[in-house]
Design an enzyme around this catalytic site. Structure first.
Site, PDB file in Angstrom:
ATOM      1  N   ASP A   9       3.704  38.596  38.267  1.00 44.30           N
ATOM      2  CA  ASP A   9       2.461  38.404  37.411  1.00 44.30           C
ATOM      3  C   ASP A   9       1.546  37.607  38.592  1.00 44.30           C
ATOM      4  OD1 ASP A   9       0.451  37.499  35.459  1.00 44.30           O
ATOM      5  OD2 ASP A   9       1.642  38.576  34.216  1.00 44.30           O
ATOM      6  N   ILE A  10       0.357  38.061  38.731  1.00 40.46           N
ATOM      7  CA  ILE A  10      -0.544  37.443  39.412  1.00 40.46           C
ATOM      8  C   ILE A  10      -1.125  36.090  38.747  1.00 40.46           C
ATOM      9  CG2 ILE A  10      -2.818  38.546  38.852  1.00 40.46           C
ATOM     10  CD1 ILE A  10      -3.256  38.938  41.769  1.00 40.46           C
ATOM     11  N   HIS A  49       6.934  41.220  29.879  1.00 38.85           N
ATOM     12  CA  HIS A  49       6.886  39.983  30.600  1.00 38.85           C
ATOM     13  C   HIS A  49       8.151  39.317  30.482  1.00 38.85           C
ATOM     14  CE1 HIS A  49       2.418  39.933  30.380  1.00 38.85           C
ATOM     15  NE2 HIS A  49       2.505  40.724  29.319  1.00 38.85           N
ATOM     16  N   HIS A  95       4.260  47.282  29.455  1.00 40.36           N
ATOM     17  CA  HIS A  95       4.851  46.384  30.285  1.00 40.36           C
ATOM     18  C   HIS A  95       5.455  45.403  29.574  1.00 40.36           C
ATOM     19  CE1 HIS A  95       0.593  44.957  29.997  1.00 40.36           C
ATOM     20  NE2 HIS A  95       1.216  43.687  30.040  1.00 40.36           N
ATOM     21  N   GLN A 137      -3.062  42.240  24.447  1.00 40.78           N
ATOM     22  CA  GLN A 137      -2.772  42.879  25.498  1.00 40.78           C
ATOM     23  C   GLN A 137      -4.009  43.103  26.339  1.00 40.78           C
ATOM     24  OE1 GLN A 137      -1.026  46.822  24.488  1.00 40.78           O
ATOM     25  NE2 GLN A 137      -0.661  47.511  26.700  1.00 40.78           N
TER      26      GLN A 137
HETATM   27  P1  AMP Z   1      -1.116  41.693  28.877  1.00 38.29           P
HETATM   28  O1  AMP Z   1      -2.192  40.821  28.390  1.00 38.29           O
HETATM   29  O2  AMP Z   1       0.413  41.630  27.991  1.00 38.29           O
HETATM   30  O3  AMP Z   1      -1.247  43.178  28.985  1.00 38.29           O
HETATM   31  O4  AMP Z   1      -0.494  41.246  30.352  1.00 38.29           O
HETATM   32  C1  AMP Z   1      -1.184  41.744  31.411  1.00 38.29           C
HETATM   33  C2  AMP Z   1      -0.669  40.900  32.561  1.00 38.29           C
HETATM   34  O5  AMP Z   1      -0.930  41.465  33.928  1.00 38.29           O
HETATM   35  C3  AMP Z   1      -1.212  39.578  32.613  1.00 38.29           C
HETATM   36  O6  AMP Z   1      -0.201  38.565  32.195  1.00 38.29           O
HETATM   37  C4  AMP Z   1      -2.008  39.497  33.793  1.00 38.29           C
HETATM   38  O7  AMP Z   1      -1.787  38.091  34.251  1.00 38.29           O
HETATM   39  C5  AMP Z   1      -1.276  40.335  34.621  1.00 38.29           C
HETATM   40  N1  AMP Z   1      -2.209  40.822  35.770  1.00 38.29           N
HETATM   41  C6  AMP Z   1      -3.438  41.403  35.761  1.00 38.29           C
HETATM   42  N2  AMP Z   1      -3.662  41.878  36.936  1.00 38.29           N
HETATM   43  C7  AMP Z   1      -2.775  41.701  37.689  1.00 38.29           C
HETATM   44  C8  AMP Z   1      -2.337  42.189  39.146  1.00 38.29           C
HETATM   45  N3  AMP Z   1      -3.245  42.678  39.709  1.00 38.29           N
HETATM   46  N4  AMP Z   1      -1.147  41.773  39.596  1.00 38.29           N
HETATM   47  C9  AMP Z   1      -0.167  41.442  38.922  1.00 38.29           C
HETATM   48  N5  AMP Z   1      -0.198  40.902  37.523  1.00 38.29           N
HETATM   49  C10 AMP Z   1      -1.342  41.238  37.064  1.00 38.29           C
END
Ligand code: AMP
Length: 146
Positions: A40-41, A111, A109, A103
């Site tokens: 996760d970024i 976590h 996905h 979300q």
């Molecule tokens: P959610 O809010 O449960 O949909 O989580 C989305 C997750 O994706 C968040 O924890 C973000 O930090 C992560 N995220 C968003 N863009 C990227 C990316 N380019 N690479 C990796 N993680 C990402």
């Protein structure tokens, strides 16, 4: 951040779909024919990993059984690697369904976060340098048993 209560349809241009298509970079932890795991970024703790199915699912409601099983098995592998690398038993497994739940990326996905629910950092808030994520991804990938 959207708080809409409306159902969302799958967008082929969402950020995780782009990763699966090889259109944007990511720090891979694990991959098989049905799943992909990457860093996760904007981690909520050091070592925060996301596991996604190679299926166009917005959230849990859309997830097909074979992909649900595959995601869970990949989660087990990643969690075991996190326990080993970070020398801690406590790993949070979290998954948000719908904008109302918070979300932000509408490709299903899970976590996996090496943290306690009482110490969890803010969601999708602070970006970490690519080098640090690459280093952790390498450590986790090295101990994953397939
Ligand atoms: P959610 O809010 O449960 O949909 O989580 C989305 C997750 O994706 C968040 O924890 C973000 O930090 C992560 N995220 C968003 N863009 C990227 C990316 N380019 N690479 C990796 N993680 C990402």
């Amino acid at each position: 951040m959207s708080q809409t209560n409306q159902p969302i349809t799958y967008d082929d241009n969402n950020i995780f779909a782009k990763m699966l298509n090889g259109d944007i970079p990511y720090h891979k932890v694990y991959e098989d024919d049905k799943t992909l795991a990457f860093m996760d970024i904007m981690p909520q703790a050091k070592g925060h990993v996301l596991v996604i199915p190679k299926q166009k699912a917005v959230d849990l409601a859309d997830l097909e059984a074979e992909y649900a099983a595959a995601v869970l098995m990949t989660c087990k592998k990643v969690m075991q690697a996190q326990r080993q690398v970070f020398e801690r038993e406590g790993i949070i497994q979290m998954q948000l369904n719908g904008a109302q739940a918070g979300q932000t990326v509408f490709h299903y996905h899970v976590h996996l976060i090496p943290s306690s629910i009482h110490e969890l950092g803010r969601h999708a808030a602070t970006q970490v340098e690519s080098d640090r994520l690459a280093d952790i991804a390498k450590q986790l990938a090295a101990v994953i048993v397939d």
